[in-house]
Design a protein around this motif. Structure first.
Motif, short mmCIF file in Angstrom:
data_model
loop_
_atom_site.label_atom_id
_atom_site.label_comp_id
_atom_site.label_asym_id
_atom_site.label_seq_id
_atom_site.Cartn_x
_atom_site.Cartn_y
_atom_site.Cartn_z
N VAL A 176 0.84 -1.20 0.00
CA VAL A 176 0.00 0.00 0.00
C VAL A 176 0.87 1.25 0.00
CG1 VAL A 176 -1.62 1.34 1.40
CG2 VAL A 176 -2.03 -1.08 1.02
N TYR A 177 1.93 1.24 0.80
CA TYR A 177 2.82 2.40 0.87
C TYR A 177 3.49 2.66 -0.48
CZ TYR A 177 6.63 5.48 2.14
OH TYR A 177 7.50 6.53 2.19
N VAL A 178 4.05 1.62 -1.08
CA VAL A 178 4.73 1.78 -2.37
C VAL A 178 3.73 2.17 -3.45
CG1 VAL A 178 6.01 0.54 -4.17
CG2 VAL A 178 6.65 0.27 -1.77
N GLY A 179 2.56 1.53 -3.46
CA GLY A 179 1.54 1.86 -4.45
C GLY A 179 1.08 3.30 -4.34
N PHE A 180 0.90 3.78 -3.11
CA PHE A 180 0.47 5.16 -2.92
C PHE A 180 1.55 6.13 -3.39
CE2 PHE A 180 0.13 9.10 -0.52
CZ PHE A 180 -1.17 9.48 -0.84
N ILE B 80 3.50 10.23 -7.10
CA ILE B 80 4.52 10.78 -8.00
C ILE B 80 4.00 10.90 -9.42
CG2 ILE B 80 6.77 10.26 -9.06
CD1 ILE B 80 7.57 9.09 -6.28
N VAL B 81 3.32 9.87 -9.91
CA VAL B 81 2.81 9.89 -11.28
C VAL B 81 1.77 11.00 -11.44
CG1 VAL B 81 1.44 8.58 -12.96
CG2 VAL B 81 3.34 7.50 -11.78
N THR B 82 0.85 11.12 -10.48
CA THR B 82 -0.17 12.18 -10.55
C THR B 82 0.49 13.56 -10.50
OG1 THR B 82 -1.75 10.72 -9.46
CG2 THR B 82 -2.29 13.06 -9.52
N GLY B 83 1.47 13.72 -9.62
CA GLY B 83 2.17 15.00 -9.52
C GLY B 83 2.92 15.33 -10.80
N PHE B 84 3.56 14.35 -11.38
CA PHE B 84 4.29 14.57 -12.63
C PHE B 84 3.33 14.98 -13.75
CE2 PHE B 84 5.99 13.01 -16.67
CZ PHE B 84 7.15 13.76 -16.74
N TRP C 255 -4.88 9.07 1.02
CA TRP C 255 -4.30 7.96 1.78
C TRP C 255 -5.37 6.99 2.26
CZ3 TRP C 255 -0.32 5.13 2.56
CH2 TRP C 255 0.98 5.63 2.46
N VAL C 256 -6.45 7.51 2.83
CA VAL C 256 -7.53 6.66 3.34
C VAL C 256 -8.14 5.84 2.21
CG1 VAL C 256 -9.85 6.70 4.35
CG2 VAL C 256 -8.03 8.09 5.34
N ASN C 257 -8.43 6.49 1.09
CA ASN C 257 -9.03 5.77 -0.03
C ASN C 257 -8.08 4.72 -0.59
OD1 ASN C 257 -11.62 6.96 -0.18
ND2 ASN C 257 -10.67 8.80 -1.00
N PHE C 258 -6.79 5.01 -0.63
CA PHE C 258 -5.83 4.04 -1.15
C PHE C 258 -5.68 2.86 -0.19
CE2 PHE C 258 -2.01 2.29 -2.96
CZ PHE C 258 -2.20 2.53 -4.31
#
Length: 110
Positions: free
Chosen positions: A7-11, A16-20, A53-56
């Protein structure tokens, strides 16, 4: 045992992808690094970050329930394993990350 790390790595990957993607399309002009640091102090206090975070995490719970049903909770946890519920939590996490990055973009634009 691998769920918290997954979950941590996926989030972080989604973050990062969304920010990029957002920052590459936002058209933010160059600013000195000192000003950006001052502007972004406390940026993790933005509620969209924590909602993402909660949703992920709920998406991760659903993924683990889908992969290996627990059979406890009289169907409560089993509902999280429904593919439609998992897609909804993933979409909400992504929407909250996009809103988070758009609030960062507004801070950087001034």
């Amino acid at each position: 045992m691998g769920l918290p790390l997954g979950v941590y790595v996926g989030f972080q990957v989604a973050y990062i992808v969304t920010g990029f993607i957002y920052l590459s399309q936002a058209g933010i002009e160059e600013q000195p690094p000192e000003e950006e640091t001052e502007l972004l102090t406390g940026h993790n206090d933005i509620p969209y970050y924590w909602l993402a975070w909660v949703n992920f995490i709920l998406f991760g719970v659903g993924l683990s329930e889908w992969a290996q049903p627990s059979g406890i909770g009289h169907g409560f946890w089993q509902a999280f394993g429904n593919p439609a519920v998992m897609i909804a939590f993933a979409a909400l996490a992504e929407a909250n990350l996009f809103l988070f990055w758009s609030s960062i973009g507004r801070l950087l634009k001034g």
